[in-house]
Write an enzyme that holds these catalytic residues in place. Structure first.
Site, mmCIF file in Angstrom:
data_model
loop_
_atom_site.group_PDB
_atom_site.id
_atom_site.type_symbol
_atom_site.label_atom_id
_atom_site.label_comp_id
_atom_site.label_asym_id
_atom_site.label_seq_id
_atom_site.Cartn_x
_atom_site.Cartn_y
_atom_site.Cartn_z
ATOM 1 N N PRO A 24 0.823 -1.211 0.000
ATOM 2 C CA PRO A 24 0.000 0.000 0.000
ATOM 3 C C PRO A 24 0.852 1.254 0.000
ATOM 4 O O PRO A 24 1.857 1.335 0.707
ATOM 5 C CB PRO A 24 -0.819 -0.126 1.292
ATOM 6 C CG PRO A 24 -0.045 -1.079 2.146
ATOM 7 C CD PRO A 24 0.669 -1.999 1.228
ATOM 8 N N CYS A 26 0.373 5.468 0.171
ATOM 9 C CA CYS A 26 -0.495 6.626 0.332
ATOM 10 C C CYS A 26 -0.347 7.560 -0.864
ATOM 11 O O CYS A 26 0.766 7.853 -1.299
ATOM 12 C CB CYS A 26 -0.140 7.374 1.618
ATOM 13 S SG CYS A 26 -0.560 6.479 3.126
ATOM 14 N N GLN A 101 -5.948 -1.722 2.890
ATOM 15 C CA GLN A 101 -5.345 -1.549 4.210
ATOM 16 C C GLN A 101 -6.201 -0.575 5.012
ATOM 17 O O GLN A 101 -6.324 0.590 4.641
ATOM 18 C CB GLN A 101 -3.921 -1.018 4.077
ATOM 19 C CG GLN A 101 -3.169 -0.935 5.400
ATOM 20 C CD GLN A 101 -1.804 -0.299 5.241
ATOM 21 O OE1 GLN A 101 -1.701 0.877 4.924
ATOM 22 N NE2 GLN A 101 -0.744 -1.074 5.473
ATOM 23 N N TYR A 184 1.370 4.374 13.475
ATOM 24 C CA TYR A 184 -0.035 4.751 13.498
ATOM 25 C C TYR A 184 -0.727 4.105 14.704
ATOM 26 O O TYR A 184 -0.092 3.452 15.519
ATOM 27 C CB TYR A 184 -0.688 4.416 12.161
ATOM 28 C CG TYR A 184 -0.035 5.179 11.023
ATOM 29 C CD1 TYR A 184 0.157 6.555 11.120
ATOM 30 C CD2 TYR A 184 0.448 4.532 9.887
ATOM 31 C CE1 TYR A 184 0.787 7.273 10.106
ATOM 32 C CE2 TYR A 184 1.075 5.234 8.868
ATOM 33 C CZ TYR A 184 1.243 6.605 8.986
ATOM 34 O OH TYR A 184 1.872 7.323 7.990
ATOM 35 N N ARG A 232 -0.330 -5.644 9.023
ATOM 36 C CA ARG A 232 1.019 -5.142 8.801
ATOM 37 C C ARG A 232 1.538 -4.623 10.131
ATOM 38 O O ARG A 232 0.833 -3.915 10.848
ATOM 39 C CB ARG A 232 1.032 -4.023 7.768
ATOM 40 C CG ARG A 232 2.445 -3.721 7.250
ATOM 41 C CD ARG A 232 2.445 -2.688 6.160
ATOM 42 N NE ARG A 232 3.659 -2.800 5.347
ATOM 43 C CZ ARG A 232 4.003 -1.935 4.411
ATOM 44 N NH1 ARG A 232 3.229 -0.881 4.142
ATOM 45 N NH2 ARG A 232 5.105 -2.104 3.702
ATOM 46 N N LEU A 303 12.854 -2.026 0.360
ATOM 47 C CA LEU A 303 13.942 -1.900 -0.598
ATOM 48 C C LEU A 303 14.255 -3.231 -1.288
ATOM 49 O O LEU A 303 15.417 -3.638 -1.416
ATOM 50 C CB LEU A 303 15.192 -1.317 0.070
ATOM 51 C CG LEU A 303 15.108 0.180 0.402
ATOM 52 C CD1 LEU A 303 16.417 0.678 0.988
ATOM 53 C CD2 LEU A 303 14.771 0.986 -0.845
ATOM 54 N N ARG A 326 7.827 1.425 -4.094
ATOM 55 C CA ARG A 326 8.469 2.383 -4.997
ATOM 56 C C ARG A 326 9.032 1.722 -6.244
ATOM 57 O O ARG A 326 9.002 2.303 -7.336
ATOM 58 C CB ARG A 326 9.564 3.147 -4.247
ATOM 59 C CG ARG A 326 9.006 4.224 -3.324
ATOM 60 C CD ARG A 326 10.059 4.802 -2.412
ATOM 61 N NE ARG A 326 10.437 3.857 -1.367
ATOM 62 C CZ ARG A 326 11.270 4.135 -0.370
ATOM 63 N NH1 ARG A 326 11.817 5.339 -0.302
ATOM 64 N NH2 ARG A 326 11.558 3.243 0.554
#
Length: 372
Positions: A24, A26, A101, A184, A232, A303, A326
C-alpha cells in the site's frame, strides 16, 4: 531451478499465481476521503502489473484517523460508492487479487501532504483537527498533544474498523490488511514509547497488545471465510526501549492463534528518534524470524528492487511473499520484467496480446508471458 517468485501460493482462502504483492502506498489525493480519478489511473495501472496481490493504500476508518486531509477513507457509504467503479474497472481488466489496508493514524494524523512539507497541522489551523492516541504524548516536540482515548473513543475506533471491513466486503474485495505499523494508532498502543496508559491497555506487553488484538478479533468476527485477513506490523521502533522484534514475535503468535491469515513485516515510523540502517532488504531479517516462529504466511518488504534479490529471499526461506512499492512505481511492469529475467511466466491481460503481441517477443525474448 523453478522460480519461487513465480510459484503459486495461498494466503487464507486466496489462491495466488505468484509471490508478488504491491504494498500500500499513500497517494494523498482523495477528496474528503473519497476516491478520485487519480485512484482510477494509479490503481488501474498497478492492476495490470502482473503482481498477484494489490493492496490499496492506508484507508481511514474514521475522519480523524486520516494521516492528511487528503487521505482515502471508508467511513461512509459514499466512500464505498466512490471506490466501486475503480474496483469494477480493475476486475474487468485484470485477474489481480485486491486487498485494502484499513488504518487509523492516531497521533500522526492531521498532517500536510508530503509535497506540502508533511508537517503537523494544528487543530486551530485550516484543515486541521484534534488528534487522538493511547496517551497524551505527541509524536514529536512541538506537535499537537493528542487526546488519550477513553472508553467511548476506543469503542468508536473499533466500530470504525468493523464498519469499514463491512464496506470492504460490500466492494467485493479479496482481503483486508489492518495497519499496525509505521507509528499509526495500533502501533502506538503496542509501543511503550507512545503507550503510557495505566489501565488494562497499558503497561505490560499483554496489556499493550490488548486493543490491537481486540480490533483484530472484532474485524475477524465480521469478515467472511472467503476474505483473507492479515496485519502489517513494524517489527522494531529502531529506538532503545521501544517496540522490538521479540515483542513482535509474541504479537505474531497471538494473531496466528486468532486466525490471522498473513503478516506483513515492516519497521519504524513511531519515533523521530529512530535510527534505521537503510539498505537493500533491510527489514527481511525481521520477516525471517517471524516466519520461523509461526506458520502464518509472511510478507517481506523494504527496498526489494531486483528480481534476483526477491528470488533469493523466497528460495532461502526468509519470507513467503515479497511486497514492492516504490520499485513498482518506477517500473509498473516489474513482474513481467522479473519473469523474463528469471525465465518464468506471468499472465498478461489479453488486451495486450490482441493489440501488439510482437512487442512482447521483442521485449522479453522467448519468455512466454501469457496465453494468446
Amino acid at each position: 531451478m523453478r522460480s519461487a517468485l513465480f510459484s503459486p501460493y495461498k494466503i487464507g482462502p486466496l489462491e495466488l499465481p505468484n509471490r508478488i504483492a504491491i504494498a500500500p502506498m499513500c497517494q494523498y489525493s482523495a477528496d474528503e476521503g473519497l476516491a478520485t480519478d487519480w485512484h482510477m489511473i494509479h490503481l488501474g495501472q498497478l492492476a495490470l502489473s502482473g503482481a498477484a496481490l494489490l493492496i490499496i493504500e492506508a484507508t481511514a476508518v474514521v475522519p480523524e484517523g486520516r494521516i492528511s486531509p487528503d487521505d482515502l477513507g471508508l467511513w461512509s457509504d459514499a466512500h464505498t460508492e466512490a471506490l466501486r467503479p475503480i474496483v469494477a474497472a480493475m476486475r474487468r481488466h485484470s485477474p489481480i487479487r485486491i486487498a485494502i489496508q484499513l488504518a487509523h493514524a492516531g497521533r500522526k494524523a492531521s498532517s500536510a501532504a508530503p509535497w506540502l512539507g508533511g508537517a503537523n497541522i494544528k487543530p486551530d489551523e485550516p484543515r486541521g483537527w484534534q488528534t487522538v492516541a493511547p496517551s497524551a504524548v505527541p509524536h514529536a516536540e512541538g506537535e499537537t498533544v493528542p487526546l488519550a482515548l477513553d472508553a467511548e473513543g476506543l469503542r468508536r475506533v473499533k466500530d470504525g474498523f468493523v464498519d469499514a471491513a463491512g464496506r470492504a466486503q460490500a466492494l467485493g474485495l479479496d482481503a483486508i490488511e489492518l495497519h499496525g505499523a509505521h507509528g499509526y494508532l495500533l502501533h502506538q498502543f503496542l509501543s511503550p514509547l507512545s503507550n503510557r496508559r495505566e489501565d488494562e491497555y497499558g503497561g505490560s506487553l499483554e496489556n499493550r497488545m490488548r486493543f490491537p488484538l481486540e480490533v483484530f478479533d472484532a474485524v475477524r468476527a465480521v469478515v467472511p471465510d472467503s476474505m483473507a485477513l492479515g496485519m502489517r506490523i513494524s517489527a522494531s521502533d529502531w529506538v532503545e526501549g521501544g517496540w522490538d522484534l521479540e515483542s513482535s514475535v509474541v504479537f505474531a503468535r497471538e494473531l496466528e492463534a486468532r486466525g490471522c491469515h498473513f503478516i506483513h513485516v515492516s519497521s519504524g515510523g513511531l519515533s523521530p528518534q529512530q535510527k534505521i540502517p537503510v539498505g537493500a532488504g533491510y527489514q527481511i531479517a525481521f520477516a525471517e524470524r517471524i516466519k520461523r516462529e509461526t506458520t502464518m504466511p509472511t510478507i517481506g518488504v523494504g527496498l526489494i528492487t531486483e528480481p534476483a534479490q526477491a528470488e533469493h529471499i523466497l528460495q532461502s526461506g526468509q519470507a513467503d511473499m515479497v511486497a514492492l512499492a516504490r520499485a513498482m512505481l518506477y517500473d509498473p511492469r516489474w513482474p513481467w520484467h522479473a519473469a523474463a529475467e528469471l525465465g518464468a511466466q506471468v499472465a498478461a491481460p489479453p488486451q495486450y496480446w490482441r493489440s501488439q503481441p510482437h512487442q512482447y517477443k521483442t521485449l522479453f525474448g522467448e519468455t512466454r508471458l501469457g496465453q494468446r
